[in-house]
Design a protein around this motif. Structure first.
Motif, PDB file in Angstrom:
ATOM      1  N   ARG A  88       1.711   3.626  10.341  1.00  0.00           N
ATOM      2  CA  ARG A  88       1.041   2.398   9.903  1.00  0.00           C
ATOM      3  C   ARG A  88      -0.177   2.117  10.780  1.00  0.00           C
ATOM      4  NH1 ARG A  88       5.006  -2.046  10.650  1.00  0.00           N
ATOM      5  NH2 ARG A  88       5.617  -0.761  12.420  1.00  0.00           N
ATOM      6  N   GLN A  89      -0.842   1.021  10.495  1.00  0.00           N
ATOM      7  CA  GLN A  89      -2.011   0.594  11.256  1.00  0.00           C
ATOM      8  C   GLN A  89      -1.568  -0.143  12.530  1.00  0.00           C
ATOM      9  OE1 GLN A  89      -5.347   1.337  10.549  1.00  0.00           O
ATOM     10  NE2 GLN A  89      -4.179   2.753   9.275  1.00  0.00           N
ATOM     11  N   PRO A  90      -2.415  -0.156  13.561  1.00  0.00           N
ATOM     12  CA  PRO A  90      -2.046  -0.793  14.831  1.00  0.00           C
ATOM     13  C   PRO A  90      -1.569  -2.241  14.688  1.00  0.00           C
ATOM     14  CG  PRO A  90      -4.016   0.510  15.139  1.00  0.00           C
ATOM     15  CD  PRO A  90      -3.719   0.511  13.652  1.00  0.00           C
ATOM     16  N   GLU A  91      -2.217  -3.017  13.824  1.00  0.00           N
ATOM     17  CA  GLU A  91      -1.799  -4.419  13.682  1.00  0.00           C
ATOM     18  C   GLU A  91      -0.407  -4.531  13.062  1.00  0.00           C
ATOM     19  OE1 GLU A  91      -4.615  -3.294  10.342  1.00  0.00           O
ATOM     20  OE2 GLU A  91      -4.664  -3.138  12.507  1.00  0.00           O
ATOM     21  N   GLU A  92      -0.045  -3.607  12.175  1.00  0.00           N
ATOM     22  CA  GLU A  92       1.307  -3.602  11.612  1.00  0.00           C
ATOM     23  C   GLU A  92       2.323  -3.221  12.688  1.00  0.00           C
ATOM     24  OE1 GLU A  92       1.360  -2.015   7.214  1.00  0.00           O
ATOM     25  OE2 GLU A  92      -0.027  -0.789   8.418  1.00  0.00           O
ATOM     26  N   TYR A  93       1.987  -2.198  13.457  1.00  0.00           N
ATOM     27  CA  TYR A  93       2.847  -1.720  14.536  1.00  0.00           C
ATOM     28  C   TYR A  93       3.049  -2.804  15.591  1.00  0.00           C
ATOM     29  CZ  TYR A  93       4.425   1.462  18.277  1.00  0.00           C
ATOM     30  OH  TYR A  93       5.130   2.079  19.281  1.00  0.00           O
TER      31      TYR A  93
ATOM     32  N   LEU B 165      -1.977   6.906   9.868  1.00  0.00           N
ATOM     33  CA  LEU B 165      -2.135   7.983   8.886  1.00  0.00           C
ATOM     34  C   LEU B 165      -3.510   8.629   8.969  1.00  0.00           C
ATOM     35  CD1 LEU B 165      -0.853   9.552   6.554  1.00  0.00           C
ATOM     36  CD2 LEU B 165      -1.677   7.770   5.008  1.00  0.00           C
ATOM     37  N   GLY B 166      -4.563   7.847   9.089  1.00  0.00           N
ATOM     38  CA  GLY B 166      -5.918   8.393   9.154  1.00  0.00           C
ATOM     39  C   GLY B 166      -6.196   9.196  10.417  1.00  0.00           C
ATOM     40  N   ASP B 167      -5.422   8.965  11.463  1.00  0.00           N
ATOM     41  CA  ASP B 167      -5.602   9.688  12.725  1.00  0.00           C
ATOM     42  C   ASP B 167      -4.751  10.952  12.806  1.00  0.00           C
ATOM     43  OD1 ASP B 167      -7.191   7.534  13.408  1.00  0.00           O
ATOM     44  OD2 ASP B 167      -5.747   6.671  14.818  1.00  0.00           O
ATOM     45  N   LEU B 168      -3.847  11.109  11.875  1.00  0.00           N
ATOM     46  CA  LEU B 168      -2.877  12.198  11.939  1.00  0.00           C
ATOM     47  C   LEU B 168      -3.500  13.588  12.044  1.00  0.00           C
ATOM     48  CD1 LEU B 168       0.172  12.513  12.075  1.00  0.00           C
ATOM     49  CD2 LEU B 168       0.211  12.623   9.583  1.00  0.00           C
ATOM     50  N   PRO B 169      -4.543  13.920  11.269  1.00  0.00           N
ATOM     51  CA  PRO B 169      -5.100  15.272  11.375  1.00  0.00           C
ATOM     52  C   PRO B 169      -5.527  15.649  12.790  1.00  0.00           C
ATOM     53  CG  PRO B 169      -5.909  14.224   9.392  1.00  0.00           C
ATOM     54  CD  PRO B 169      -5.175  13.164  10.177  1.00  0.00           C
TER      55      PRO B 169
ATOM     56  N   HIS C  22       5.522   1.198   6.162  1.00  0.00           N
ATOM     57  CA  HIS C  22       6.041  -0.088   5.709  1.00  0.00           C
ATOM     58  C   HIS C  22       7.150   0.081   4.666  1.00  0.00           C
ATOM     59  CE1 HIS C  22       5.155  -4.346   3.970  1.00  0.00           C
ATOM     60  NE2 HIS C  22       6.218  -4.354   4.749  1.00  0.00           N
ATOM     61  N   HIS C  23       6.864   0.805   3.591  1.00  0.00           N
ATOM     62  CA  HIS C  23       7.848   0.993   2.518  1.00  0.00           C
ATOM     63  C   HIS C  23       8.198   2.450   2.253  1.00  0.00           C
ATOM     64  CE1 HIS C  23       8.244  -3.164   1.215  1.00  0.00           C
ATOM     65  NE2 HIS C  23       6.936  -3.296   1.294  1.00  0.00           N
ATOM     66  N   GLY C  24       7.596   3.373   2.950  1.00  0.00           N
ATOM     67  CA  GLY C  24       7.918   4.787   2.780  1.00  0.00           C
ATOM     68  C   GLY C  24       6.886   5.595   2.016  1.00  0.00           C
ATOM     69  N   VAL C  25       5.800   4.965   1.576  1.00  0.00           N
ATOM     70  CA  VAL C  25       4.795   5.673   0.786  1.00  0.00           C
ATOM     71  C   VAL C  25       3.820   6.436   1.684  1.00  0.00           C
ATOM     72  CG1 VAL C  25       2.931   5.422  -0.898  1.00  0.00           C
ATOM     73  CG2 VAL C  25       5.005   4.045  -1.117  1.00  0.00           C
TER      74      VAL C  25
ATOM     75  N   SER D  93       4.232   7.248   4.799  1.00  0.00           N
ATOM     76  CA  SER D  93       4.949   8.259   5.579  1.00  0.00           C
ATOM     77  C   SER D  93       5.279   9.474   4.712  1.00  0.00           C
ATOM     78  CB  SER D  93       6.214   7.674   6.215  1.00  0.00           C
ATOM     79  OG  SER D  93       7.031   7.025   5.273  1.00  0.00           O
ATOM     80  N   MET D  94       5.509   9.267   3.427  1.00  0.00           N
ATOM     81  CA  MET D  94       5.733  10.396   2.515  1.00  0.00           C
ATOM     82  C   MET D  94       4.437  11.200   2.359  1.00  0.00           C
ATOM     83  SD  MET D  94       8.121  11.959   0.857  1.00  0.00           S
ATOM     84  CE  MET D  94       9.443  10.853   0.436  1.00  0.00           C
ATOM     85  N   GLN D  95       3.300  10.510   2.306  1.00  0.00           N
ATOM     86  CA  GLN D  95       2.013  11.210   2.249  1.00  0.00           C
ATOM     87  C   GLN D  95       1.797  12.017   3.521  1.00  0.00           C
ATOM     88  OE1 GLN D  95      -0.570   7.834   1.730  1.00  0.00           O
ATOM     89  NE2 GLN D  95      -0.674   8.096  -0.486  1.00  0.00           N
ATOM     90  N   ALA D  96       2.141  11.431   4.667  1.00  0.00           N
ATOM     91  CA  ALA D  96       2.003  12.130   5.943  1.00  0.00           C
ATOM     92  C   ALA D  96       2.896  13.370   5.965  1.00  0.00           C
ATOM     93  CB  ALA D  96       2.370  11.191   7.096  1.00  0.00           C
ATOM     94  N   LEU D  97       4.118  13.233   5.483  1.00  0.00           N
ATOM     95  CA  LEU D  97       5.048  14.350   5.455  1.00  0.00           C
ATOM     96  C   LEU D  97       4.508  15.478   4.585  1.00  0.00           C
ATOM     97  CD1 LEU D  97       8.855  14.117   5.356  1.00  0.00           C
ATOM     98  CD2 LEU D  97       7.696  15.754   3.920  1.00  0.00           C
ATOM     99  N   ALA D  98       4.032  15.137   3.401  1.00  0.00           N
ATOM    100  CA  ALA D  98       3.491  16.160   2.498  1.00  0.00           C
ATOM    101  C   ALA D  98       2.290  16.861   3.132  1.00  0.00           C
ATOM    102  CB  ALA D  98       3.098  15.526   1.160  1.00  0.00           C
ATOM    103  N   TYR D  99       1.406  16.096   3.752  1.00  0.00           N
ATOM    104  CA  TYR D  99       0.248  16.675   4.428  1.00  0.00           C
ATOM    105  C   TYR D  99       0.683  17.637   5.528  1.00  0.00           C
ATOM    106  CZ  TYR D  99      -3.491  17.033   7.842  1.00  0.00           C
ATOM    107  OH  TYR D  99      -4.391  17.513   8.763  1.00  0.00           O
ATOM    108  N   LEU D 100       1.581  17.200   6.374  1.00  0.00           N
ATOM    109  CA  LEU D 100       2.017  18.016   7.508  1.00  0.00           C
ATOM    110  C   LEU D 100       2.761  19.277   7.062  1.00  0.00           C
ATOM    111  CD1 LEU D 100       3.142  15.099   9.822  1.00  0.00           C
ATOM    112  CD2 LEU D 100       1.211  16.652  10.237  1.00  0.00           C
TER     113      LEU D 100
END
Length: 107
Positions: free
Chosen positions: A26-31, A44-48, A65-68, A70-77
């Motif tokens: 998530r974003q820093p403010e959410e964290y 997510l944008g910093d992951l690469p 937040h809801h799993g969306v 993180s699912m994108q991150a998983l697929a990317y990785l």
């Protein structure tokens, strides 16, 4: 289907010991508002540029937040970096708050 685990399954793993790495995308403010204790923030944008920070010797649980996201991150990785030690937290931190730890604020 991409690999995931429920909040309850994550709680069990955490109680058994630190056998997983928690990565919050998530974003820093959410964290800053709420998080699972011990999680590492990698938006997510910093992951690469931060893939090297992910554990290779244990499972990595991706959280949002809801799993969306993180699912994108998983697929990317998986597809770009060939990582096979990844799990998505189903329902994200929202589900964690509702089903496991009500002390974690809901937003």
């Amino acid at each position: 289907m991409l690999p995931e685990l429920t909040p309850e399954a994550l709680q069990t793993r955490l109680q058994e010991g630190p056998a997983v790495q928690l990565v919050d995308v998530r974003q820093p403010e959410e964290y800053d508002f709420c998080r699972i204790e011990g999680s590492l923030l990698i938006p997510l944008g910093d992951l690469p540029g931060r893939v090297a920070e992910l554990a290779t010797d244990k499972q990595v649980v991706l959280i949002c937040h809801h799993g969306v996201r993180s699912m994108q991150a998983l697929a990317y990785l998986q597809h770009r970096h060939g990582l096979t030690n990844l799990l998505n937290l189903r329902g994200g931190i929202h589900a964690w708050s509702l089903r496991v730890d009500p002390s974690v604020p809901v937003y």
